[in-house]
Design a protein around this motif. Structure first.
Motif, PDB file in Angstrom:
ATOM      1  N   GLN A 244       1.707   5.590 -12.222  1.00 43.86           N
ATOM      2  CA  GLN A 244       1.639   6.582 -11.156  1.00 43.86           C
ATOM      3  C   GLN A 244       2.438   6.038  -9.971  1.00 43.86           C
ATOM      4  N   HIS A 245       3.625   6.606  -9.770  1.00 40.50           N
ATOM      5  CA  HIS A 245       4.536   6.041  -8.779  1.00 40.50           C
ATOM      6  C   HIS A 245       4.008   6.187  -7.352  1.00 40.50           C
ATOM      7  N   THR A 246       3.137   7.154  -7.099  1.00 38.98           N
ATOM      8  CA  THR A 246       2.652   7.370  -5.732  1.00 38.98           C
ATOM      9  C   THR A 246       1.785   6.217  -5.239  1.00 38.98           C
ATOM     10  N   ASN A 247       1.322   5.367  -6.152  1.00 38.15           N
ATOM     11  CA  ASN A 247       0.565   4.183  -5.738  1.00 38.15           C
ATOM     12  C   ASN A 247       1.473   3.127  -5.116  1.00 38.15           C
ATOM     13  N   VAL A 248       2.781   3.217  -5.416  1.00 35.30           N
ATOM     14  CA  VAL A 248       3.745   2.226  -4.947  1.00 35.30           C
ATOM     15  C   VAL A 248       4.724   2.829  -3.935  1.00 35.30           C
ATOM     16  N   ASP A 249       5.152   4.065  -4.183  1.00 35.06           N
ATOM     17  CA  ASP A 249       6.145   4.705  -3.315  1.00 35.06           C
ATOM     18  C   ASP A 249       5.500   5.287  -2.057  1.00 35.06           C
ATOM     19  N   ALA A 271       9.698   9.235   0.226  1.00 32.49           N
ATOM     20  CA  ALA A 271      10.424   8.859   1.440  1.00 32.49           C
ATOM     21  C   ALA A 271      11.013   7.465   1.311  1.00 32.49           C
ATOM     22  N   SER A 272      10.301   6.589   0.598  1.00 30.61           N
ATOM     23  CA  SER A 272      10.766   5.211   0.443  1.00 30.61           C
ATOM     24  C   SER A 272      10.239   4.649  -0.875  1.00 30.61           C
ATOM     25  N   SER A 273      11.166   4.368  -1.808  1.00 31.26           N
ATOM     26  CA  SER A 273      10.763   3.757  -3.071  1.00 31.26           C
ATOM     27  C   SER A 273      10.199   2.366  -2.808  1.00 31.26           C
ATOM     28  N   PHE A 274       9.047   2.077  -3.393  1.00 31.26           N
ATOM     29  CA  PHE A 274       8.341   0.804  -3.237  1.00 31.26           C
ATOM     30  C   PHE A 274       7.890   0.581  -1.790  1.00 31.26           C
ATOM     31  N   GLY A 275       7.899   1.653  -0.981  1.00 28.50           N
ATOM     32  CA  GLY A 275       7.575   1.517   0.439  1.00 28.50           C
ATOM     33  C   GLY A 275       6.185   0.973   0.697  1.00 28.50           C
ATOM     34  N   LYS A 276       5.195   1.319  -0.124  1.00 27.33           N
ATOM     35  CA  LYS A 276       3.820   0.870   0.108  1.00 27.33           C
ATOM     36  C   LYS A 276       3.631  -0.611  -0.188  1.00 27.33           C
ATOM     37  N   PHE A 284      -0.142  -4.507  -7.447  1.00 24.31           N
ATOM     38  CA  PHE A 284       0.208  -3.233  -8.070  1.00 24.31           C
ATOM     39  C   PHE A 284       0.309  -3.418  -9.586  1.00 24.31           C
ATOM     40  N   SER A 285      -0.079  -2.397 -10.306  1.00 22.57           N
ATOM     41  CA  SER A 285      -0.061  -2.498 -11.767  1.00 22.57           C
ATOM     42  C   SER A 285       1.370  -2.472 -12.291  1.00 22.57           C
ATOM     43  N   LYS A 286       1.563  -3.050 -13.479  1.00 26.61           N
ATOM     44  CA  LYS A 286       2.879  -3.026 -14.114  1.00 26.61           C
ATOM     45  C   LYS A 286       3.330  -1.588 -14.355  1.00 26.61           C
ATOM     46  N   GLU A 287       2.394  -0.751 -14.767  1.00 29.32           N
ATOM     47  CA  GLU A 287       2.719   0.642 -15.063  1.00 29.32           C
ATOM     48  C   GLU A 287       3.234   1.374 -13.823  1.00 29.32           C
ATOM     49  N   ASP A 288       2.559   1.167 -12.688  1.00 30.33           N
ATOM     50  CA  ASP A 288       2.960   1.850 -11.455  1.00 30.33           C
ATOM     51  C   ASP A 288       4.310   1.354 -10.963  1.00 30.33           C
ATOM     52  N   MET A 289       4.539   0.045 -11.057  1.00 25.19           N
ATOM     53  CA  MET A 289       5.826  -0.497 -10.612  1.00 25.19           C
ATOM     54  C   MET A 289       6.964  -0.012 -11.513  1.00 25.19           C
ATOM     55  N   HIS A 295      11.813   6.105 -11.226  1.00 22.65           N
ATOM     56  CA  HIS A 295      12.107   7.190 -10.300  1.00 22.65           C
ATOM     57  C   HIS A 295      13.236   6.812  -9.343  1.00 22.65           C
ATOM     58  N   MET A 296      13.221   5.602  -8.836  1.00 25.16           N
ATOM     59  CA  MET A 296      14.221   5.164  -7.872  1.00 25.16           C
ATOM     60  C   MET A 296      15.626   5.220  -8.482  1.00 25.16           C
ATOM     61  N   ILE A 297      15.767   4.692  -9.686  1.00 20.52           N
ATOM     62  CA  ILE A 297      17.086   4.645 -10.318  1.00 20.52           C
ATOM     63  C   ILE A 297      17.520   6.034 -10.782  1.00 20.52           C
ATOM     64  N   SER A 298      16.586   6.797 -11.346  1.00 22.56           N
ATOM     65  CA  SER A 298      16.915   8.151 -11.814  1.00 22.56           C
ATOM     66  C   SER A 298      17.328   9.049 -10.651  1.00 22.56           C
TER      67      SER A 298
END
Length: 723
Positions: A244-249, A271-276, A284-289, A295-298
């Motif tokens: 779940q990217h929203t846990n990290v972004d 607004a910011s990839s990996f911002g959180k 952070f979990s491996k799955e979320d990262m 998402h960032m690269i795509s």
């Protein structure tokens, strides 16, 4: 400078694995006839291509030499099964770890090959050059990677129907296949390997790398390995699919408490990839990262692709490369990115066989003397792998994929296939009225049709129906002109009801082989009483009648349907009327057998027999005003984008101005919405209840759809009633 493909620099990743067993009939097929090898070796995958010849059984129609002394009960023709040889292209994809085992297997099973050279491309071609030459005894001839990639892409876009698709993760069918466009140029190819190469393709041999990025598949793999300690690319994607990217972004709403309306930014936008990760004091979990990284690269690649597409005014954007590899999670993120940055104006298009493009191109470079592009090719689905799905329960038609191997086989077709020249807009033409991948009822219906198709019915029905042809014509000639027009239409519809290849109505023939048209109609009275009751479900008959009062058409192209009553007592009297009006007629029938459909070989024999007892048909054949041409199809449906090239040429030369499509498969299941540049007439009787419900009718409803292109008035200036 971005790389074109991913190269794994880890030596351990290329450790040769000889533990697998390779069954020749399932993976490397027809090796005994193989020749002209090509190979594309990337950083993690090898794609092998070769050409072979295969034998297959075909049905041939042979006419008996009927003379006046022969009994009337003699068979009209016979169908024999013969062996024919055709060309086949094989493409096999496997992990580099198995390359030595595979080369050993090929060497052991290769009986004869004319070629002494193997074309090679890809970043790994140099690395494995010595191994290939030693194992196979073939000289490695390296080809430019990008040239092979483009040549392969052009080939699949031209030759494989529905090669390109749009991916929609949450739709009933994830894969929305696109219609093959005869004019594939220009297009943008975004090839995502270790880096990204963006290529503008303008013609078969004209392309230019117009941009790229160093942030690509290698970036995802490398950063992903650092973040998650996961070394395998596919495992990294699996992690991302569960994250779940929203846990990290950091999202827009994390900054502004909601959307930023004046800038048109929704609250859920990144607004910011990996911002959180910069402010949150937690692990952070491996799955979320992994998901955030994907998402960032795509998003970066998607925005870059959109900018280049707008800069060069290109609407077709294809994505390929090892970063894609048919993974649903990757395709979904790229699709989302393209939709966002273009506001839905451009779709992200993916290719079913994008992993084979380099191998196909290398093979084509080695086979230029045979000019493979002069032929049409068709995918052999029985020998090919399918697409992956994140929801297999929603896609029961998909094929299982091997975890180790992936295959594609293509057979050379006897005749070159092209578009019908009369399609109003070939690029937007979609033959299917319903999508079988989405529509379970439609899919079940067609599977049932093939399962219940009966052999031996066609010949018997043709033999008997011919006996009643003269009687049918005589009864028509006794009618007034206007009564005859309706009787002719009713005859075509009635003949179409009696699809004797279907089990439901063949029982009548089985119980009474000496049936007649009128007798059959009486036995199936419940099925035909509606034919005289108007208005029909779709009813343009009045417009058609008025048109028939006007000047004759120059040439009518008639796509015919069933054998027996349909073609002999339904279609032929209709054709006879057109010929009598001064209209040339081209009868297009199947090249190969499908259910009860009349084939071109059968139609030739039937027409000769009818001509022997009908001077109108005889004169039409003699004066070359009645032509019999094969459609190029072996299907109960009709794809107007894949027709025999000879048929297309005849259509142009004869200045065809009327297209008639008959039968439920050709006129309703396909082509119901097809728009043509000339007048068209679609006639059918709906013989299953679910389709009738879809169209707002009931079982045995009639569709009689006469259409004139917008802005082209019907030629009804003469309104006097003919005699």
């Amino acid at each position: 400078m971005a790389e074109c493909s991913g190269i794994d620099s880890n030596p351990s990743s290329h450790t040769m694995d000889k533990s697998i067993t390779l069954p020749p009939d399932e993976i490397f097929r027809n090796l005994e006839n193989a020749k002209r090898f090509a190979i594309d070796i990337g950083g993690s995958l090898t794609k092998l291509a070769y050409y072979s010849t295969v034998q297959h059984k075909v049905a041939k129609v042979r006419s008996f030499d009927h003379t006046a002394k022969e009994a009337a009960s003699d068979k009209l023709y016979e169908i024999s099964v013969q062996e024919e040889v055709t060309a086949r292209l094989h493409f096999i994809k496997f992990e580099n770890a198995y390359i030595e085992t595979c080369l050993d297997f090929i060497k052991d099973h290769l009986v004869n090959t004319e070629t002494k050279v193997i074309k090679a491309t890809g970043g790994g071609a140099h690395k494995f050059k010595e191994l290939i030459e030693r194992k196979l005894g073939l000289k490695v001839d390296k080809e430019d990677e990008m040239t092979c990639l483009i040549k392969g892409c052009n080939f699949v876009l031209k030759n494989i129907p529905h090669e390109a698709f749009v991916y929609a993760k949450h739709a009933d069918s994830e894969f929305r296949f696109q219609t093959t466009n005869p004019d594939i140029f220009p297009y943008l190819l975004v090839n995502i390997g270790s880096g990204v190469s963006i290529v503008k393709v303008e013609a078969e041999d004209k392309f230019e790398r117009i941009g790229g990025s160093s942030i690509g598949g290698g970036t995802f793999w490398g950063l992903g390995a650092l973040l998650t300690k996961t070394k395998r690319f596919d495992e990294l994607l699996q992690l991302a699919s569960k994250g779940q990217h929203t846990n990290v972004d950091m999202l827009v709403k994390d900054i502004y408490g909601g959307s930023y309306g004046c800038l048109g930014l929704t609250g859920d936008l990144i607004a910011s990839s990996f911002g959180k990760s910069a402010t949150a004091d937690k692990e952070f979990s491996k799955e979320d990262m992994a998901k955030s990284l994907l998402h960032m690269i795509s998003n970066d690649i998607g925005q870059l692709a959109c900018l280049y597409a707008k800069l060069h005014n290109l609407s077709r954007v294809y994505f390929g490369g090892f970063f894609i590899r048919g993974h649903p999670v990757t395709m979904h993120t790229i699709t989302y990115s393209i939709n966002f940055f273009t506001k839905g104006e451009v779709q992200a298009l993916f290719l079913r066989h994008e992993g084979y493009l380099g191998a196909i191109g290398a093979f084509l470079k080695g086979a230029e003397e045979d000019n493979p592009n002069q032929y049409s090719w068709g995918e052999n689905y029985a020998g090919s792998s399918g697409l992956m799905s994140v929801s297999p329960d929603m896609n029961p038609m998909q094929r299982a994929r091997s975890g180790t191997f992936d295959m594609l086989e293509m057979d050379r077709l006897e005749r070159q296939l092209v578009n019908l020249p009369l399609l109003q807009d070939p690029s937007s033409y979609i033959p299917d009225t319903v999508d079988l991948t989405e529509d379970a009822l439609a899919r079940e219906y067609w599977l049932y049709c093939f399962e219940e198709a009966l052999d031996g019915i066609k010949q018997r029905e043709n033999d008997v129906a011919l006996k009643y042809y003269q009687k049918a014509v005589k009864s028509l000639e006794e009618l007034s002109w206007e009564e005859r027009q309706f009787a002719l239409v009713r005859g075509v519809l009635a003949g179409n009801v009696f699809d004797w290849g279907a089990k439901a109505v063949s029982d009548v023939l089985e119980s009474d082989p000496e049936f007649g048209f009128e007798e059959a109609k009486r036995q199936l009275e419940d099925c035909v009483v509606f034919l005289s009751e108007r208005p029909w479900l779709v009813d343009s008959y009045n417009q058609w009648l008025e048109r028939m009062k006007g000047p004759p058409h120059k040439c009518a192209l008639f796509f015919v349907d069933n054998s027996g009553v349909d073609i002999i007592l339904g279609v032929m009297p209709f054709v006879r009327e057109l010929l009598s009006r001064g209209t040339e007629v081209v009868l297009a029938s199947n090249s190969g057998p499908a259910l009860n459909d009349v084939t071109n070989g059968e139609l030739q024999i039937l027409t000769e027999r009818i001509a022997a007892m009908d001077p109108v048909i005889q004169a039409g054949l003699r004066d070359d005003r009645l032509m019999l041409v094969q459609s190029g199809s072996s299907s109960p449906c009709l794809d107007l984008s894949r027709l025999d090239k000879v048929l297309a040429m005849v259509v142009r030369e004869r200045q065809t101005d009327l297209v008639i499509i008959e039968g439920m498969g050709r006129a309703i299941h396909t082509n119901y919405y097809a728009m043509l540049s000339c007048e068209s007439l679609k006639m059918a009787v709906i013989k299953n209840s679910w389709l009738a419900d879809r169209l707002g009718g009931k079982l045995f409803s009639v569709v009689f759809k006469y259409e004139v292109p917008a802005g082209k008035p019907s030629q009804d200036c003469e309104t006097s009633t003919p005699s």
